[in-house]
Design an enzyme around this catalytic site. Sequence first.
Site, PDB file in Angstrom:
ATOM      1  N   LYS A 269     -17.549  -6.359   7.762  1.00  0.00           N
ATOM      2  CA  LYS A 269     -16.869  -6.468   7.138  1.00  0.00           C
ATOM      3  C   LYS A 269     -15.930  -7.918   8.685  1.00  0.00           C
ATOM      4  O   LYS A 269     -14.429  -7.768   8.990  1.00  0.00           O
ATOM      5  CB  LYS A 269     -15.774  -7.145   6.350  1.00  0.00           C
ATOM      6  CG  LYS A 269     -15.720  -7.024   5.066  1.00  0.00           C
ATOM      7  CD  LYS A 269     -15.390  -6.140   3.999  1.00  0.00           C
ATOM      8  CE  LYS A 269     -14.262  -7.373   3.890  1.00  0.00           C
ATOM      9  NZ  LYS A 269     -13.268  -6.241   2.705  1.00  0.00           N
TER      10      LYS A 269
ATOM     11  N   SER B 173      -2.883  -8.130   2.907  1.00  0.00           N
ATOM     12  CA  SER B 173      -3.006  -7.756   3.875  1.00  0.00           C
ATOM     13  C   SER B 173      -4.198  -8.945   4.250  1.00  0.00           C
ATOM     14  O   SER B 173      -3.889  -9.381   6.097  1.00  0.00           O
ATOM     15  CB  SER B 173      -4.468  -7.188   4.111  1.00  0.00           C
ATOM     16  OG  SER B 173      -4.671  -5.311   3.627  1.00  0.00           O
TER      17      SER B 173
ATOM     18  N   ARG C 211      -1.672  -6.067  -8.912  1.00  0.00           N
ATOM     19  CA  ARG C 211      -0.327  -6.814  -8.195  1.00  0.00           C
ATOM     20  C   ARG C 211      -0.126  -7.800  -9.065  1.00  0.00           C
ATOM     21  O   ARG C 211       1.412  -8.089  -9.497  1.00  0.00           O
ATOM     22  CB  ARG C 211      -0.682  -6.941  -6.818  1.00  0.00           C
ATOM     23  CG  ARG C 211      -0.455  -5.932  -5.625  1.00  0.00           C
ATOM     24  CD  ARG C 211      -1.362  -7.338  -4.527  1.00  0.00           C
ATOM     25  NE  ARG C 211      -2.694  -7.871  -4.123  1.00  0.00           N
ATOM     26  CZ  ARG C 211      -3.490  -8.076  -3.311  1.00  0.00           C
ATOM     27  NH1 ARG C 211      -3.189  -8.187  -2.335  1.00  0.00           N
ATOM     28  NH2 ARG C 211      -4.757  -7.905  -3.416  1.00  0.00           N
TER      29      ARG C 211
ATOM     30  N   HIS D 198       0.990  -1.743   0.052  1.00  0.00           N
ATOM     31  CA  HIS D 198       0.081  -0.155  -0.009  1.00  0.00           C
ATOM     32  C   HIS D 198       0.491   0.971  -0.106  1.00  0.00           C
ATOM     33  O   HIS D 198       0.428   2.270  -0.958  1.00  0.00           O
ATOM     34  CB  HIS D 198      -1.013   0.088   1.437  1.00  0.00           C
ATOM     35  CG  HIS D 198      -1.795  -0.985   1.448  1.00  0.00           C
ATOM     36  ND1 HIS D 198      -2.241  -2.447   2.704  1.00  0.00           N
ATOM     37  CD2 HIS D 198      -3.170  -1.287   0.602  1.00  0.00           C
ATOM     38  CE1 HIS D 198      -3.148  -2.450   2.338  1.00  0.00           C
ATOM     39  NE2 HIS D 198      -3.876  -1.992   0.657  1.00  0.00           N
TER      40      HIS D 198
HETATM   41  O1  PNS Z   1      -8.782  -2.202   0.049  1.00  0.00           O
HETATM   42  P1  PNS Z   1     -10.008  -3.081  -0.758  1.00  0.00           P
HETATM   43  O2  PNS Z   1     -10.986  -3.666   0.269  1.00  0.00           O
HETATM   44  O3  PNS Z   1      -9.719  -3.734  -2.212  1.00  0.00           O
HETATM   45  O4  PNS Z   1     -10.933  -1.785  -1.438  1.00  0.00           O
HETATM   46  C1  PNS Z   1     -12.539  -2.232  -1.573  1.00  0.00           C
HETATM   47  C2  PNS Z   1     -12.646  -0.297  -1.865  1.00  0.00           C
HETATM   48  C3  PNS Z   1     -12.889   0.347  -0.838  1.00  0.00           C
HETATM   49  C4  PNS Z   1     -11.711  -0.003  -3.030  1.00  0.00           C
HETATM   50  C5  PNS Z   1     -14.118  -0.680  -2.485  1.00  0.00           C
HETATM   51  O5  PNS Z   1     -14.584  -1.724  -1.821  1.00  0.00           O
HETATM   52  C6  PNS Z   1     -14.794   0.481  -2.633  1.00  0.00           C
HETATM   53  O6  PNS Z   1     -15.106   1.290  -3.289  1.00  0.00           O
HETATM   54  N1  PNS Z   1     -16.944   0.568  -1.527  1.00  0.00           N
HETATM   55  C7  PNS Z   1     -17.126   1.620  -1.088  1.00  0.00           C
HETATM   56  C8  PNS Z   1     -18.387   1.255  -1.878  1.00  0.00           C
HETATM   57  C9  PNS Z   1     -18.131   1.649  -3.394  1.00  0.00           C
HETATM   58  O7  PNS Z   1     -18.599   1.927  -3.958  1.00  0.00           O
HETATM   59  N2  PNS Z   1     -19.154   0.740  -3.873  1.00  0.00           N
HETATM   60  C10 PNS Z   1     -19.173   0.417  -5.292  1.00  0.00           C
HETATM   61  C11 PNS Z   1     -17.741   0.628  -5.932  1.00  0.00           C
HETATM   62  S1  PNS Z   1     -17.539  -0.243  -8.161  1.00  0.00           S
END
Ligand code: PNS
Length: 181
Positions: free
Chosen positions: A51, A138, A100, A27
């Site tokens: 979660k 993570s 990645r 990150h």
């Molecule tokens: O580190 P992560 O868990 O891969 O991050 C995922 C994240 C936070 C980018 C994604 O879950 C997100 O954008 N969540 C917010 C809700 C949202 O906008 N959902 C629609 C995405 S298309």
Amino acid sequence: MIGAVDGGGGPRIAVYPGSFDPLHEGHLDIMRRCRPLFDEVVVAVLQNEGKAPLFSVEERVDMLAQILAGEPGYRVESFSGLLVEFADRVGACAIVRGLRAVSDFEYEFQMALMNRRLLPRIETVFMTPREEYSFVSSRLVKEVFRLGGDLSGLVPELVIRRLRERLPPQGEGQAAAVTGR
Ligand code: PNS
């Protein structure tokens, strides 16, 4: 209404969103790579209490803020709801995501296209971390820590200290189920 900012002329702001549960060097590598491309990078911690995260949002924001202290051009915030709405509120022109491996691609591609449909003015920018971090997630950090494995060089020292406080390492074969990217 979302989408009112045209992005021309003002500071170029990017949002780097994630769960960061916990933060790892992959990150940080992406944050430092994207920082010179923008005037400001808003590191946005998802409030994903559903979660059952290991660290609370406040703890994750605090770790990020401590680690990035002294490095100009970053802001650490948390958000709930749609990412594009948050990005719009902070005046961002881009969302940065790390890629990645090919295995990340499908999910990231879907999110990028959905986000574009929701708010076309915001571009998703994919960046690749240093090769030595390309396998770090993570989820694996939590699993390896629980099993007593060595995470030095893969996770900031502050995070390792917080993991020790939160998760006393267990013996082999006792790993609890872990979730998160
Ligand atoms: O580190 P992560 O868990 O891969 O991050 C995922 C994240 C936070 C980018 C994604 O879950 C997100 O954008 N969540 C917010 C809700 C949202 O906008 N959902 C629609 C995405 S298309």
